[in-house]
Write a protein that holds these residues in place. Structure first.
Motif, PDB file in Angstrom:
ATOM      1  N   LYS A 120      -1.516   1.947  14.163  1.00 54.06           N
ATOM      2  CA  LYS A 120      -1.354   3.378  13.872  1.00 54.06           C
ATOM      3  C   LYS A 120      -0.966   3.572  12.409  1.00 54.06           C
ATOM      4  N   TRP A 121      -0.018   2.756  11.973  1.00 60.01           N
ATOM      5  CA  TRP A 121       0.465   2.864  10.596  1.00 60.01           C
ATOM      6  C   TRP A 121      -0.622   2.483   9.596  1.00 60.01           C
ATOM      7  N   GLU A 122      -1.410   1.474   9.942  1.00 59.81           N
ATOM      8  CA  GLU A 122      -2.492   1.060   9.028  1.00 59.81           C
ATOM      9  C   GLU A 122      -3.461   2.212   8.801  1.00 59.81           C
ATOM     10  N   ILE A 123      -3.816   2.887   9.898  1.00 60.05           N
ATOM     11  CA  ILE A 123      -4.739   4.035   9.785  1.00 60.05           C
ATOM     12  C   ILE A 123      -4.091   5.143   8.948  1.00 60.05           C
ATOM     13  N   LYS A 124      -2.820   5.388   9.238  1.00 61.35           N
ATOM     14  CA  LYS A 124      -2.095   6.451   8.523  1.00 61.35           C
ATOM     15  C   LYS A 124      -2.031   6.148   7.015  1.00 61.35           C
ATOM     16  N   ILE A 125      -1.655   4.911   6.676  1.00 63.16           N
ATOM     17  CA  ILE A 125      -1.506   4.552   5.257  1.00 63.16           C
ATOM     18  C   ILE A 125      -2.862   4.571   4.546  1.00 63.16           C
ATOM     19  N   ASP A 126      -3.891   4.079   5.238  1.00 65.35           N
ATOM     20  CA  ASP A 126      -5.243   4.099   4.643  1.00 65.35           C
ATOM     21  C   ASP A 126      -5.670   5.532   4.318  1.00 65.35           C
ATOM     22  N   HIS A 154       0.830  -1.206   0.000  1.00 63.94           N
ATOM     23  CA  HIS A 154       0.000   0.000   0.000  1.00 63.94           C
ATOM     24  C   HIS A 154       0.875   1.271   0.000  1.00 63.94           C
ATOM     25  N   ILE A 155       1.966   1.199   0.747  1.00 69.62           N
ATOM     26  CA  ILE A 155       2.878   2.369   0.769  1.00 69.62           C
ATOM     27  C   ILE A 155       3.429   2.610  -0.648  1.00 69.62           C
ATOM     28  N   SER A 156       3.820   1.515  -1.317  1.00 74.23           N
ATOM     29  CA  SER A 156       4.316   1.639  -2.703  1.00 74.23           C
ATOM     30  C   SER A 156       3.264   2.298  -3.581  1.00 74.23           C
ATOM     31  N   GLU A 157       2.010   1.855  -3.407  1.00 73.49           N
ATOM     32  CA  GLU A 157       0.929   2.400  -4.225  1.00 73.49           C
ATOM     33  C   GLU A 157       0.712   3.888  -3.908  1.00 73.49           C
ATOM     34  N   GLN A 212      -6.390   7.267   0.748  1.00 79.72           N
ATOM     35  CA  GLN A 212      -7.696   7.902   0.543  1.00 79.72           C
ATOM     36  C   GLN A 212      -7.539   9.336   0.023  1.00 79.72           C
ATOM     37  N   SER A 213      -6.517  10.022   0.559  1.00 83.90           N
ATOM     38  CA  SER A 213      -6.304  11.417   0.161  1.00 83.90           C
ATOM     39  C   SER A 213      -5.949  11.548  -1.324  1.00 83.90           C
ATOM     40  N   LEU A 214      -5.440  10.455  -1.905  1.00 82.35           N
ATOM     41  CA  LEU A 214      -5.082  10.516  -3.333  1.00 82.35           C
ATOM     42  C   LEU A 214      -5.957   9.568  -4.154  1.00 82.35           C
ATOM     43  N   GLU A 215      -7.170   9.401  -3.729  1.00 85.96           N
ATOM     44  CA  GLU A 215      -8.101   8.478  -4.392  1.00 85.96           C
ATOM     45  C   GLU A 215      -8.278   8.810  -5.878  1.00 85.96           C
ATOM     46  N   GLU A 216      -8.272  10.118  -6.199  1.00 90.31           N
ATOM     47  CA  GLU A 216      -8.501  10.502  -7.608  1.00 90.31           C
ATOM     48  C   GLU A 216      -7.353  10.065  -8.524  1.00 90.31           C
ATOM     49  N   PHE A 217      -6.208   9.685  -7.937  1.00 84.51           N
ATOM     50  CA  PHE A 217      -5.092   9.198  -8.748  1.00 84.51           C
ATOM     51  C   PHE A 217      -4.906   7.687  -8.583  1.00 84.51           C
ATOM     52  N   SER A 218      -5.980   7.006  -8.216  1.00 83.07           N
ATOM     53  CA  SER A 218      -5.880   5.552  -8.002  1.00 83.07           C
ATOM     54  C   SER A 218      -5.852   4.773  -9.320  1.00 83.07           C
ATOM     55  N   LYS A 219      -6.343   5.387 -10.402  1.00 84.96           N
ATOM     56  CA  LYS A 219      -6.310   4.699 -11.697  1.00 84.96           C
ATOM     57  C   LYS A 219      -4.900   4.840 -12.295  1.00 84.96           C
ATOM     58  N   PRO A 220      -4.387   3.738 -12.867  1.00 83.79           N
ATOM     59  CA  PRO A 220      -2.999   3.769 -13.341  1.00 83.79           C
ATOM     60  C   PRO A 220      -2.719   4.762 -14.468  1.00 83.79           C
ATOM     61  N   TYR A 269       8.314   2.578   8.578  1.00 86.24           N
ATOM     62  CA  TYR A 269       7.179   1.691   8.895  1.00 86.24           C
ATOM     63  C   TYR A 269       7.669   0.413   9.599  1.00 86.24           C
ATOM     64  N   ASP A 270       8.719  -0.184   9.042  1.00 89.63           N
ATOM     65  CA  ASP A 270       9.269  -1.407   9.643  1.00 89.63           C
ATOM     66  C   ASP A 270       9.872  -1.136  11.014  1.00 89.63           C
ATOM     67  N   GLU A 271      10.555   0.017  11.100  1.00 87.59           N
ATOM     68  CA  GLU A 271      11.230   0.357  12.345  1.00 87.59           C
ATOM     69  C   GLU A 271      10.212   0.598  13.467  1.00 87.59           C
TER      70      GLU A 271
END
Lengths: 194, 151
Positions: A168-174, A110-113, A178-186, A153-155
């Motif tokens: 905490k990280w899951e919420i943050k990454i989600d 998800h972080i990569s995405e 979400q904040s960049l949802e409009e750029f979710s299409k490749p 994230y790993d640390e």
């Protein structure tokens, strides 16, 4: 000539064995795009572990390999896809039913995405004045930023062992995604076709 | 001032001639079969190290082991050359071969990185440049053994 064959044959055998530890071509599965992330499970983690490698002395660990590819389409548009590489990703036991560990690894994806979306956004904002080499520079820039975030994230979550931090990280990454949802299409449309 | 500049220019010209002289002196090294042997030995060494690095990956002082193995493999080239062509390499030829060997290994490593690894994997050219320098130093040290044997 015989001398050359005597040297080349073992070279190829040794190289084939070495490649196997970078990409498991015996149990190969092609890269999976981000759109198919819900289907990923530990049976997709097919890489071989290099002997003696541990995670701070722990043998029971997993790692995920992701990257992004920029495709330059014929109509001038650009497609940026985040991939998960099954044959380069490892888990100590494929039949393990640890949902937390899988979740931790998937959040790396998800972080990569998220960084792919950031890249799409920047490409879109500069679409009229971006050359191919500048695009490559941006790709490198976002890899650097992504690596930093992945390490953090790993640390912080200590590879999913610290549950509170993991959540905490899951919420943050989600929320980042979400904040960049409009750029979710490749596909990033580089030309205005209205 | 003018004399100094003339002297400097002369020194540069001398160095160029010196370089050409040595290049031609090493002409024996630049024959097709010898270059081919060096290229194949470099490929063999690259493959062998790539294989052994699977085991070296997790141990400490990785770079040290890596360089030692490369130097040792290049030192073996001295004997391979001797067996193949029935002549030994002098120190200059040995060093020129060592530099070519290191450059070829870097090229193979880069090709491996481009073909096998992903774009976000790490290829550290500095690691290889330090490797060349260490290889030259260690290689020279190992060359001493061939002299001892001759004595």
């Amino acid at each position: 000539m015989r001398f050359i064959i005597i040297l080349i044959l073992p070279s190829l055998i040794l190289l084939a064995a070495a490649i196997l530890f970078d990409i498991n071509y015996i149990n190969y599965k092609p890269p999976i795009p981000y759109s198919e992330w819900p289907k990923i499970n530990f049976y997709d983690f097919r890489a071989l572990k290099k002997p003696g490698v541990t995670l701070s002395g722990v043998k029971e660990f997993a790692y995920i390999k992701t990257n992004r590819i920029i495709y330059y389409l014929n109509n001038g548009d650009v497609e940026i896809i985040t991939y998960f590489h099954p044959s380069r990703s490892y888990v100590f036991a494929q039949d393990i039913r640890s949902a937390d560990l899988l979740k931790h690894e998937l959040y790396h994806f998800h972080i990569s995405e998220y960084y792919s979306r950031l890249l799409r956004k920047e490409v879109f904002n500069q679409r009229n004045r971006l050359t191919k080499s500048e695009m490559e520079d941006l790709r490198r820039k976002y890899y650097l930023l992504e690596n930093k975030e992945q390490d953090e994230y790993d640390e912080n979550s200590y590879h999913s062992y610290v549950m509170k931090e993991q959540r905490k990280w899951e919420i943050k990454i989600d929320s980042m995604l979400q904040s960049l949802e409009e750029f979710s299409k490749p596909v990033v449309h580089m030309v205005n076709r209205e | 001032m003018a004399g100094g500049r003339l002297f400097y220019r002369q020194a540069v010209v001398d160095n160029i001639f010196y370089f050409i002289y040595f290049t031609f002196m090493q002409a024996a090294l630049f024959q097709r079969d010898k270059i081919l042997l060096l290229a194949i030995w470099s490929f063999f060494s690259f493959s062998a190290i790539k294989f052994f690095s699977i085991f070296l990956y997790s141990i400490s002082h990785f770079f040290l082991w890596y360089t030692c193995l490369y130097s040792l493999l290049f030192f073996l080239y001295y004997f391979v050359f001797k067996i193949r062509f029935a002549i030994g390499l002098n120190y200059l030829q040995y060093t020129v071969s060592n530099i070519l060997f290191s450059v070829l290994v870097i090229l193979f490593s880069y090709a491996y990185y481009k073909v096998i690894m992903l774009d976000n994997d790490y290829f550290d050219l500095n690691f290889f440049i330090i490797g060349i320098i260490s290889n030259l130093l260690l290689g020279s040290f190992l060359f001493l053994f061939t002299l001892i044997k001759k004595k």
